[in-house]
Write a protein that holds these residues in place. Sequence first.
Motif, PDB file in Angstrom:
ATOM      1  N   THR A 196       0.831  -1.205   0.000  1.00  0.00           N
ATOM      2  CA  THR A 196       0.000   0.000   0.000  1.00  0.00           C
ATOM      3  C   THR A 196       0.865   1.254   0.000  1.00  0.00           C
ATOM      4  O   THR A 196       0.645   2.191  -0.785  1.00  0.00           O
ATOM      5  N   SER A 197       1.854   1.277   0.881  1.00  0.00           N
ATOM      6  CA  SER A 197       2.760   2.428   0.941  1.00  0.00           C
ATOM      7  C   SER A 197       3.552   2.576  -0.354  1.00  0.00           C
ATOM      8  O   SER A 197       3.796   3.700  -0.820  1.00  0.00           O
ATOM      9  N   LEU A 198       3.930   1.449  -0.944  1.00  0.00           N
ATOM     10  CA  LEU A 198       4.700   1.501  -2.191  1.00  0.00           C
ATOM     11  C   LEU A 198       3.869   2.083  -3.326  1.00  0.00           C
ATOM     12  O   LEU A 198       4.352   2.933  -4.090  1.00  0.00           O
ATOM     13  N   PHE A 199       2.618   1.652  -3.440  1.00  0.00           N
ATOM     14  CA  PHE A 199       1.756   2.172  -4.499  1.00  0.00           C
ATOM     15  C   PHE A 199       1.496   3.670  -4.318  1.00  0.00           C
ATOM     16  O   PHE A 199       1.478   4.434  -5.286  1.00  0.00           O
ATOM     17  N   ILE A 200       1.290   4.085  -3.073  1.00  0.00           N
ATOM     18  CA  ILE A 200       1.069   5.514  -2.815  1.00  0.00           C
ATOM     19  C   ILE A 200       2.313   6.320  -3.170  1.00  0.00           C
ATOM     20  O   ILE A 200       2.225   7.398  -3.778  1.00  0.00           O
ATOM     21  N   SER A 201       3.480   5.809  -2.804  1.00  0.00           N
ATOM     22  CA  SER A 201       4.723   6.525  -3.106  1.00  0.00           C
ATOM     23  C   SER A 201       4.979   6.581  -4.608  1.00  0.00           C
ATOM     24  O   SER A 201       5.490   7.589  -5.115  1.00  0.00           O
ATOM     25  N   ILE A 202       4.619   5.526  -5.327  1.00  0.00           N
ATOM     26  CA  ILE A 202       4.779   5.537  -6.788  1.00  0.00           C
ATOM     27  C   ILE A 202       3.901   6.620  -7.405  1.00  0.00           C
ATOM     28  O   ILE A 202       4.351   7.419  -8.236  1.00  0.00           O
ATOM     29  N   GLY A 203       2.643   6.656  -6.991  1.00  0.00           N
ATOM     30  CA  GLY A 203       1.749   7.692  -7.505  1.00  0.00           C
ATOM     31  C   GLY A 203       2.209   9.089  -7.141  1.00  0.00           C
ATOM     32  O   GLY A 203       2.159  10.017  -7.967  1.00  0.00           O
ATOM     33  N   ALA A 204       2.694   9.252  -5.914  1.00  0.00           N
ATOM     34  CA  ALA A 204       3.125  10.575  -5.459  1.00  0.00           C
ATOM     35  C   ALA A 204       4.362  11.053  -6.204  1.00  0.00           C
ATOM     36  O   ALA A 204       4.470  12.239  -6.559  1.00  0.00           O
ATOM     37  N   VAL A 205       5.308  10.156  -6.451  1.00  0.00           N
ATOM     38  CA  VAL A 205       6.531  10.579  -7.137  1.00  0.00           C
ATOM     39  C   VAL A 205       6.251  10.919  -8.598  1.00  0.00           C
ATOM     40  O   VAL A 205       6.891  11.815  -9.173  1.00  0.00           O
ATOM     41  N   LEU A 206       5.274  10.249  -9.201  1.00  0.00           N
ATOM     42  CA  LEU A 206       4.895  10.596 -10.571  1.00  0.00           C
ATOM     43  C   LEU A 206       4.220  11.962 -10.620  1.00  0.00           C
ATOM     44  O   LEU A 206       4.468  12.760 -11.534  1.00  0.00           O
ATOM     45  N   VAL A 207       3.373  12.244  -9.631  1.00  0.00           N
ATOM     46  CA  VAL A 207       2.737  13.563  -9.554  1.00  0.00           C
ATOM     47  C   VAL A 207       3.779  14.641  -9.305  1.00  0.00           C
ATOM     48  O   VAL A 207       3.738  15.726  -9.904  1.00  0.00           O
ATOM     49  N   SER A 208       4.731  14.346  -8.433  1.00  0.00           N
ATOM     50  CA  SER A 208       5.793  15.308  -8.140  1.00  0.00           C
ATOM     51  C   SER A 208       6.628  15.602  -9.382  1.00  0.00           C
ATOM     52  O   SER A 208       6.957  16.765  -9.669  1.00  0.00           O
ATOM     53  N   PHE A 209       6.960  14.565 -10.121  1.00  0.00           N
ATOM     54  CA  PHE A 209       7.750  14.743 -11.340  1.00  0.00           C
ATOM     55  C   PHE A 209       6.998  15.594 -12.361  1.00  0.00           C
ATOM     56  O   PHE A 209       7.555  16.528 -12.949  1.00  0.00           O
ATOM     57  N   SER A 210       5.727  15.280 -12.554  1.00  0.00           N
ATOM     58  CA  SER A 210       4.939  16.002 -13.562  1.00  0.00           C
ATOM     59  C   SER A 210       4.728  17.464 -13.176  1.00  0.00           C
ATOM     60  O   SER A 210       4.877  18.366 -14.011  1.00  0.00           O
ATOM     61  N   SER A 211       4.388  17.707 -11.916  1.00  0.00           N
ATOM     62  CA  SER A 211       4.150  19.089 -11.483  1.00  0.00           C
ATOM     63  C   SER A 211       5.434  19.907 -11.482  1.00  0.00           C
ATOM     64  O   SER A 211       5.428  21.098 -11.818  1.00  0.00           O
ATOM     65  N   GLY A 212       6.553  19.281 -11.116  1.00  0.00           N
ATOM     66  CA  GLY A 212       7.822  20.001 -11.131  1.00  0.00           C
ATOM     67  C   GLY A 212       8.241  20.408 -12.531  1.00  0.00           C
ATOM     68  O   GLY A 212       8.710  21.531 -12.752  1.00  0.00           O
ATOM     69  N   TYR A 213       8.049  19.502 -13.483  1.00  0.00           N
ATOM     70  CA  TYR A 213       8.419  19.833 -14.856  1.00  0.00           C
ATOM     71  C   TYR A 213       7.487  20.860 -15.472  1.00  0.00           C
ATOM     72  O   TYR A 213       7.895  21.645 -16.332  1.00  0.00           O
ATOM     73  N   SER A 214       6.234  20.856 -15.037  1.00  0.00           N
ATOM     74  CA  SER A 214       5.305  21.849 -15.574  1.00  0.00           C
ATOM     75  C   SER A 214       5.676  23.258 -15.138  1.00  0.00           C
ATOM     76  O   SER A 214       5.316  24.239 -15.798  1.00  0.00           O
ATOM     77  N   LEU A 215       6.414  23.362 -14.031  1.00  0.00           N
ATOM     78  CA  LEU A 215       6.831  24.675 -13.550  1.00  0.00           C
ATOM     79  C   LEU A 215       8.009  25.233 -14.344  1.00  0.00           C
ATOM     80  O   LEU A 215       8.099  26.446 -14.572  1.00  0.00           O
ATOM     81  N   VAL A 216       8.918  24.357 -14.729  1.00  0.00           N
ATOM     82  CA  VAL A 216      10.140  24.827 -15.390  1.00  0.00           C
ATOM     83  C   VAL A 216      10.057  24.765 -16.907  1.00  0.00           C
ATOM     84  O   VAL A 216      10.957  25.254 -17.596  1.00  0.00           O
ATOM     85  N   THR A 217       8.998  24.159 -17.425  1.00  0.00           N
ATOM     86  CA  THR A 217       8.848  24.055 -18.874  1.00  0.00           C
ATOM     87  C   THR A 217       8.070  25.250 -19.399  1.00  0.00           C
ATOM     88  O   THR A 217       7.049  25.637 -18.835  1.00  0.00           O
ATOM     89  N   GLU A 218       8.540  25.819 -20.450  1.00  0.00           N
ATOM     90  CA  GLU A 218       7.853  26.957 -21.038  1.00  0.00           C
ATOM     91  C   GLU A 218       6.499  26.533 -21.599  1.00  0.00           C
ATOM     92  O   GLU A 218       6.272  25.378 -21.929  1.00  0.00           O
ATOM     93  N   ASP A 219       5.608  27.506 -21.725  1.00  0.00           N
ATOM     94  CA  ASP A 219       4.247  27.217 -22.172  1.00  0.00           C
ATOM     95  C   ASP A 219       4.211  26.536 -23.533  1.00  0.00           C
ATOM     96  O   ASP A 219       3.383  25.663 -23.786  1.00  0.00           O
ATOM     97  N   LYS A 220       5.105  26.914 -24.421  1.00  0.00           N
ATOM     98  CA  LYS A 220       5.049  26.347 -25.769  1.00  0.00           C
ATOM     99  C   LYS A 220       5.471  24.883 -25.799  1.00  0.00           C
ATOM    100  O   LYS A 220       5.193  24.175 -26.766  1.00  0.00           O
ATOM    101  N   PHE A 221       6.172  24.422 -24.744  1.00  0.00           N
ATOM    102  CA  PHE A 221       6.574  23.017 -24.680  1.00  0.00           C
ATOM    103  C   PHE A 221       5.736  22.209 -23.690  1.00  0.00           C
ATOM    104  O   PHE A 221       5.968  21.021 -23.525  1.00  0.00           O
ATOM    105  N   ARG A 222       4.803  22.866 -23.017  1.00  0.00           N
ATOM    106  CA  ARG A 222       4.095  22.209 -21.925  1.00  0.00           C
ATOM    107  C   ARG A 222       3.307  20.990 -22.395  1.00  0.00           C
ATOM    108  O   ARG A 222       3.290  19.957 -21.742  1.00  0.00           O
ATOM    109  N   TYR A 223       2.649  21.107 -23.540  1.00  0.00           N
ATOM    110  CA  TYR A 223       1.854  19.984 -24.028  1.00  0.00           C
ATOM    111  C   TYR A 223       2.700  18.997 -24.824  1.00  0.00           C
ATOM    112  O   TYR A 223       2.382  17.812 -24.889  1.00  0.00           O
ATOM    113  N   ALA A 224       3.774  19.477 -25.405  1.00  0.00           N
ATOM    114  CA  ALA A 224       4.651  18.581 -26.158  1.00  0.00           C
ATOM    115  C   ALA A 224       5.432  17.652 -25.239  1.00  0.00           C
ATOM    116  O   ALA A 224       5.929  16.605 -25.679  1.00  0.00           O
TER     117      ALA A 224
END
Length: 262
Positions: A196-224
């Motif tokens: 249970t803890s492993l599945f939660i951590s997997i989901g959380a790290v994927l959310v963290s990765f995606s949200s972090g990259y959305s901050l540093v990626t310019e708008d024109k590359f956000r969807y690409a």
Amino acid sequence: MLAAANRHVNLFNFLRRKNFLRESTVRKIDDEGNSALHVAAVYSKYKLWPIPGAAAQMQWEIKWFEYVKYSMPRVSFRRNNKEKSAEEIFTETHTTLVKEGAEWLVKTSESCSVVAALIAAVALATSASIPGGIDEMTGKPKLQQHTAFEIFAISSLVALCFSVTALTMFLAILTSRFQQRDFARDLPVKLLLGLTSLFISIGAVLVSFSSGYSLVTEDKFRYAIFPVYAATCLPISIFAVAQLPLYLDLLRTNFKSRFDYR
């Protein structure tokens, strides 16, 4: 006696509800002096429970033996012609199953602990690096006003906490003595908490990765960048999907019982 020996749960429950398991019935023994409790204690690889995994089989064997014992009057707790009690027969006949269950738990815990350790390392490194950097004047993150930054911060912390929890649970299994009684509750619950803890951590790290990259990626590359997200998340997602059937089986064995103690 046949219902107990062949693990016919529905038939045994029917006899119990109809009050057929009376003292005169349970006094009956076979030619070797075995009662219904004795034959219920004997393990046979041809009488498996509908659940995969040696550890889960052992857990259900313990549950079945305790259920039959609970259903029997005290008069049935006797020794057979070889002066063996039902508990002694249960221990002797389940030695191989305990060994197989221990080996299965060790292999599962080792593979899952490696993943948990990797996620913990990634989550720790991620939580220490702040997207956008720090404002030198205020000492606060430059992007703290963005919703994605809040998601990044929370998900990174969740991933770190739950990955460490999962790693602790798997290490607790690896250092267990694997006694017969441990398979009844202790080891399955630890494995369930670890997954249970492993599945939660997997989901959380994927959310963290995606949200972090959305901050540093310019708008024109956000969807690409979405295909890159998918490619990065694919390996760890495959692992999670592969372990999902095991997780569902653990939920079923720990929280859903076919044995009616009423």
